[in-house]
Scaffold this motif. Structure first.
Motif, PDB file in Angstrom:
ATOM      1  N   ASP A  63      13.336 -10.013  -0.206  1.00 31.55           N
ATOM      2  CA  ASP A  63      13.510 -10.850   0.981  1.00 31.55           C
ATOM      3  C   ASP A  63      12.367 -11.851   1.124  1.00 31.55           C
ATOM      4  O   ASP A  63      12.593 -13.022   1.466  1.00 31.55           O
ATOM      5  CB  ASP A  63      13.628  -9.960   2.219  1.00 31.55           C
ATOM      6  N   PHE A  64      11.132 -11.422   0.851  1.00 34.83           N
ATOM      7  CA  PHE A  64       9.993 -12.361   0.935  1.00 34.83           C
ATOM      8  C   PHE A  64      10.182 -13.482  -0.092  1.00 34.83           C
ATOM      9  O   PHE A  64       9.974 -14.657   0.209  1.00 34.83           O
ATOM     10  CB  PHE A  64       8.664 -11.646   0.663  1.00 34.83           C
ATOM     11  N   ASN A 116      12.442   0.485  -0.617  1.00 31.56           N
ATOM     12  CA  ASN A 116      12.283  -0.396   0.541  1.00 31.56           C
ATOM     13  C   ASN A 116      11.308  -1.534   0.240  1.00 31.56           C
ATOM     14  O   ASN A 116      11.545  -2.682   0.629  1.00 31.56           O
ATOM     15  CB  ASN A 116      11.806   0.417   1.743  1.00 31.56           C
ATOM     16  N   HIS A 117      10.221  -1.224  -0.472  1.00 27.22           N
ATOM     17  CA  HIS A 117       9.282  -2.290  -0.845  1.00 27.22           C
ATOM     18  C   HIS A 117       9.963  -3.305  -1.764  1.00 27.22           C
ATOM     19  O   HIS A 117       9.712  -4.509  -1.663  1.00 27.22           O
ATOM     20  CB  HIS A 117       8.039  -1.705  -1.512  1.00 27.22           C
ATOM     21  N   LEU A 173       0.863  -1.185   0.000  1.00 27.09           N
ATOM     22  CA  LEU A 173       0.000   0.000   0.000  1.00 27.09           C
ATOM     23  C   LEU A 173       0.898   1.235   0.000  1.00 27.09           C
ATOM     24  O   LEU A 173       1.880   1.284   0.748  1.00 27.09           O
ATOM     25  CB  LEU A 173      -0.845  -0.013   1.279  1.00 27.09           C
ATOM     26  N   PHE A 221       7.176   8.152  -2.150  1.00 22.79           N
ATOM     27  CA  PHE A 221       8.606   8.474  -2.173  1.00 22.79           C
ATOM     28  C   PHE A 221       9.396   7.298  -2.761  1.00 22.79           C
ATOM     29  O   PHE A 221       9.124   6.122  -2.440  1.00 22.79           O
ATOM     30  CB  PHE A 221       9.125   8.721  -0.748  1.00 22.79           C
ATOM     31  N   LEU A 239      13.152  -4.086  -1.730  1.00 24.08           N
ATOM     32  CA  LEU A 239      14.027  -4.902  -0.864  1.00 24.08           C
ATOM     33  C   LEU A 239      13.197  -5.901  -0.057  1.00 24.08           C
ATOM     34  O   LEU A 239      13.615  -7.054   0.134  1.00 24.08           O
ATOM     35  CB  LEU A 239      14.858  -4.020   0.067  1.00 24.08           C
ATOM     36  N   ASN A 240      12.025  -5.475   0.418  1.00 27.75           N
ATOM     37  CA  ASN A 240      11.142  -6.410   1.119  1.00 27.75           C
ATOM     38  C   ASN A 240      10.701  -7.540   0.205  1.00 27.75           C
ATOM     39  O   ASN A 240      10.703  -8.712   0.600  1.00 27.75           O
ATOM     40  CB  ASN A 240       9.896  -5.692   1.640  1.00 27.75           C
TER      41      ASN A 240
END
Lengths: 247, 247
Positions: free
Chosen positions: B36-37, B29-30, B10, B23, B32-33
């Protein structure tokens, strides 16, 4: 729909500190998100308010934690409206693990402003006082309300920082969470090896904008149990006052 | 399990700029997440690697967007491994709306290090080369690979910033996403009224730690289509080089 909203979040790995503890700024952001999801679901969220030139403005926030989520923990932020008056509403938070264990609590006070005049407006004018249906007085929030942080005449200038594009939120102001980060950044990384965050109270007094310089002043030596800090902009008036406690 | 992972996010209101655009740092960051997921679901995520003293380290990242999600948009980050070699793997990203509209793409290069020696280690040593099962060569990622940003001899010092507690990630280094924010903060808020982000390439050359000062140097006048920037620490060696393009 229940009076208490429950929203699940993940302590994302890059939102955690060197010890794998969720940063308090990101926890604060999750609380603000939970507040917005809760109010959106009940008809008075920010997205709707934008269409009628209104916005919620955070006036005070207190966060008190016994413990914080660790990286990859899933946790829930519960939030509910404790009371509403014409110009202010108080909203509480409980941060709870999926196993039911309480990490900590939050308390917040919000005003509603007219986004054109920037003046406070009547919260009860929204949908004929709809917020009153959602008041939950019974649910416990066993942390102190934020007191008034009164700065002494003698204060110590401890840091000044510039603000930039990434600091400015959708309202055109310095994002409330950025102050939390800047405040906790006043302690060096090594401090966090031997201490853990306990409580933060912050009162937002005035708005700052991108390009403003923020000047941080500490009351006293900062060596006591609680440290009081005032943030001023461009060498002038206060924009917020805060009290930070570690354990 | 499919080779391509799809993770929904979101565009949170407090992660959006004054114009309601997500931003780029939070978008990064999403990504990178999602990485990782995806790797966790397939047995080689960071949490598992921590148990065997290994970690993924981001070496290069390119993000190129035609458009960015707006506040409250739900969107999906797709990610897949394009190739793997002994010491580097390349992972791509596509950012797509729930309606199927493509916002943009990303490309990244990762190394795996031994968290004690800090030296690169053999990616194929993990679960007998398990990553090779997940290579997806057919899926399109129609953006340029990051080139080598070569700085001229003459550079202009444009800013220095200090790093603090909130800048340090679980590996003890300055968080990769913070560089993206600091780079885009080199342009004033008003710049973003008339321009929109198009592409960022960043090569992470060395690690910086909490307390290091980051010094930003620009190649040339910065008035061309692309601006090259080198970040050095404490007046010394480069920690990253980047190229930023607006439209």
């Amino acid at each position: 729909m229940e009076k208490v909203g429950r929203y699940e979040f993940l302590a994302e790995p890059f939102h955690c500190d060197f010890a794998g503890r969720l940063f308090i700024g990101h926890l604060g952001n999750h609380m603000l998100n939970a507040a917005d999801f809760h109010s959106t679901d009940r008809g008075f969220g920010m997205k709707y308010l934008q269409t009628i030139n209104r916005s919620w403005v955070l006036s005070r926030l207190a966060i008190e934690m016994e413990d914080v989520p660790q990286q990859y923990d899933r946790f829930v932020v519960e939030t509910w409206v404790e009371s509403a008056m014409r110009y202010f509403t108080s909203r509480n938070f409980r941060v709870v693990g999926l196993d039911g264990h309480t990490f900590g609590y939050g308390r917040s006070i919000w005003a509603m402003i007219d986004t054109e005049s920037r003046q406070p407006t009547d919260i009860f004018s929204i949908d004929d006082g709809a917020i009153n249906q959602w008041i939950e007085k019974e649910k416990e929030c066993p942390i102190a309300k934020g007191g008034r942080v009164k700065m002494p005449d003698e204060v110590v200038h401890v840091r000044s920082i510039e603000t930039y594009y990434n600091d400015v939120d959708i309202n055109g102001h310095i994002n409330s969470v950025k102050y939390i980060e800047h405040l906790l950044d006043l302690w060096p990384v090594d401090w966090y090896r031997g201490h853990r965050f306990h409580r933060l109270e912050i009162a937002y007094v005035a708005e700052a904008h991108g390009g403003d310089r923020l000047d941080f002043y500490r009351a006293g030596t900062g060596s006591g149990a609680a440290t009081d800090i005032e943030v001023r902009k461009n060498g002038g008036d206060a924009v917020c006052r805060a009290r930070v406690e570690f354990k």
